[in-house]
Design an enzyme around this catalytic site. Structure first.
Site, mmCIF file in Angstrom:
data_model
loop_
_atom_site.group_PDB
_atom_site.id
_atom_site.type_symbol
_atom_site.label_atom_id
_atom_site.label_comp_id
_atom_site.label_asym_id
_atom_site.label_seq_id
_atom_site.Cartn_x
_atom_site.Cartn_y
_atom_site.Cartn_z
ATOM 1 N N SER A 1 0.837 -1.200 0.000
ATOM 2 C CA SER A 1 0.000 0.000 0.000
ATOM 3 C C SER A 1 0.877 1.258 0.000
ATOM 4 C CB SER A 1 -0.940 -0.005 1.199
ATOM 5 O OG SER A 1 -0.209 -0.095 2.403
ATOM 6 N N SER A 2 2.059 1.202 0.616
ATOM 7 C CA SER A 2 2.887 2.423 0.610
ATOM 8 C C SER A 2 3.453 2.716 -0.776
ATOM 9 C CB SER A 2 4.007 2.393 1.638
ATOM 10 O OG SER A 2 4.245 1.139 2.143
ATOM 11 N N ASP B 1 8.357 -3.267 -5.399
ATOM 12 C CA ASP B 1 6.980 -2.831 -5.157
ATOM 13 C C ASP B 1 6.621 -1.599 -5.985
ATOM 14 O OD1 ASP B 1 7.363 -4.791 -3.289
ATOM 15 O OD2 ASP B 1 7.419 -3.428 -1.567
ATOM 16 N N TYR C 1 14.275 -7.562 8.361
ATOM 17 C CA TYR C 1 14.554 -7.236 6.946
ATOM 18 C C TYR C 1 15.964 -6.655 6.819
ATOM 19 C CZ TYR C 1 13.545 -5.449 2.205
ATOM 20 O OH TYR C 1 13.558 -5.201 0.845
HETATM 21 C C1 GLA Z 1 9.310 -5.990 0.757
HETATM 22 C C2 GLA Z 1 10.174 -4.947 0.042
HETATM 23 C C3 GLA Z 1 10.549 -5.417 -1.369
HETATM 24 C C4 GLA Z 1 11.130 -6.828 -1.338
HETATM 25 C C5 GLA Z 1 10.228 -7.760 -0.526
HETATM 26 C C6 GLA Z 1 10.827 -9.133 -0.369
HETATM 27 O O1 GLA Z 1 8.078 -6.081 0.112
HETATM 28 O O2 GLA Z 1 9.460 -3.734 -0.058
HETATM 29 O O3 GLA Z 1 11.439 -4.506 -1.945
HETATM 30 O O4 GLA Z 1 12.430 -6.819 -0.844
HETATM 31 O O5 GLA Z 1 9.962 -7.243 0.761
HETATM 32 O O6 GLA Z 1 10.896 -9.774 -1.597
#
Ligand code: GLA
Length: 391
Positions: A130-131, A175, A225
């Site tokens: 969504s962002s 994304d 992450y």
């Molecule tokens: C999140 C990040 C993406 C990607 C995914 C994992 O969605 O925004 O850039 O790294 O995790 O694939």
């Protein structure tokens, strides 16, 4: 449900009430679900997401000054910032549009002030981007207002910079890219190093994309992450002692890794092993999708999920539960967690005749296993971002 710009009417009413005039510009940008290629984008690898028919819309009108007056319709929030204000707002929601303005100007685009109202229906906190949809929609509306022709890859690059350097989340480019460049009925195979991309027709007639939101969102997703990114960078650093020409895990084949695994510690070995095999799976899945080879795609999705669960360690019991329920349901081609992990959603490819059975299985099994309810979205690949003038 599949109507593009479907929030424009409601947002226009809100705009008229707030600003006492009609908006003249509109933009839309969708969320996404990633079919395969997870945690590969920041390793310069390949991803294969689709845009989904849930979208953020913005309606706006240019202002005579250099101010941006913003209303977040769904949040019931309002804020004003100056175009030359490069200090990130305290309010997280504001940083997305403001970050876009800042990064567009850093890319030497001259913007005009705007009154704007935005909102939409991309589920938040479900790893459906969504962002990115907010960022890409604002890039579109700022560009339209200032008569700037901004190609999709540049929108994605600017939006990623806004997310990384202004919002402060170190994501890859997936994304933003799929939100800007998705195509109806197609997945998008993206090389995250060169940004070369190809729309891959989803040659699976009578098959739907089913998104299963676990209803879980864990705060540790962000810190984990960062750790995964750091593990991958450390692995590259060590592998370079043997493979001096590599720049990222994207340059390492499964055979290279096998032959040089002794320079890595156990964690690095697991992380790297996920990334190099996931890259290979993604390229293979693109071929299989184009060829309509459902069995192959299903197997690759399954392997991807297991690798994310066991080697990258970003799954969650709730994600494993929905994926297991889905793969145990007749007519489900394949299922896996999607997005960053630790909660959020999983994705399945499902024969249309089997969708009700899957919904039923999730409604009975998932609460029993997790004490929660899953939200299910059934869709087809949707079109990426667009802008238009109103009236
Ligand atoms: C999140 C990040 C993406 C990607 C995914 C994992 O969605 O925004 O850039 O790294 O995790 O694939």
């Amino acid at each position: 449900m599949n109507d593009r710009y479907r929030h424009v009417e409601a947002l226009t009413r809100a705009f008229e009430q707030r600003f006492g005039k009609a908006p003249t510009l509109a933009a839309r940008a969708p969320g996404r679900v990633n079919l395969i290629g997870e945690h590969t984008d920041y390793n310069d690898g390949w991803v294969m997401p689709v845009a989904i028919p849930y979208e953020v819309n913005v309606v706006a009108a240019p202002r005579a000054d250099e101010q941006v007056c913003l209303v977040a319709h769904d949040l019931g929030e309002e804020a004003t910032f100056a175009l030359d204000d490069t200090q990130p707002s305290e309010d997280l929601w504001q940083r997305y549009p403001q970050g876009i303005a800042v990064k567009m100007q850093e890319a030497v685009h001259q913007l005009t002030g705007l009154d704007a109202v935005y909102g939409g229906d991309v589920p938040r906190g479900a790893s459906l981007s969504s962002s990115a949809a907010v960022e890409v929609a604002f890039a579109g509306v700022f560009a339209l207002a200032a008569d700037i022709l901004l190609p999709g890859p540049e929108i994605a690059t600017i939006a990623r910079l806004a997310e990384n350097e202004f919002v402060g989340v170190p994501t890859g480019v997936m994304d933003q890219f799929i939100s800007a460049l998705g195509k109806e009925g197609h997945a998008l195979l993206l090389d995250c190093r060169s940004l070369d991309y190809r729309h891959i027709p989803i040659n699976l007639p009578g098959v739907s994309i089913v998104v299963m939101d676990t209803g879980v969102h864990r705060e540790l997703a962000n810190s984990e992450y960062r750790k995964r990114r750091a593990d991958c960078e450390a692995a590259v650093e060590r592998l370079r002692s043997r493979l001096p020409n590599i720049r990222a895990l994207r340059d390492v084949t499964p055979e290279d890794l096998e032959a040089n695994a002794d320079v890595l510690d156990e964690t690095q070995r697991k992380r790297a092993s996920h990334v190099v095999t996931e890259n290979a799976r993604t390229l293979e899945a693109a071929e299989a999708l184009e060829a309509g080879d459902a069995a192959r795609i299903g197997a690759l999705m399954q392997q991807s999920h297991e690798s994310l669960r066991d080697r990258y360690e970003v799954s969650a019991p709730e994600l494993d539960a929905v994926v297991e329920i889905a793969t145990g349901t007749e007519g489900v081609i394949g299922a896996r967690m999607t997005g960053g992990g630790f909660g959020g959603a999983a994705v399945a490819l499902v024969q249309d005749g089997a969708v009700d059975g899957l919904k039923q299985a999730l409604a009975t099994e998932y609460p029993r296993r997790s004490g929660r309810e899953a939200t299910v979205f059934v869709c087809q690949a949707a079109e990426g971002a667009e802008t238009r003038r109103l009236g």
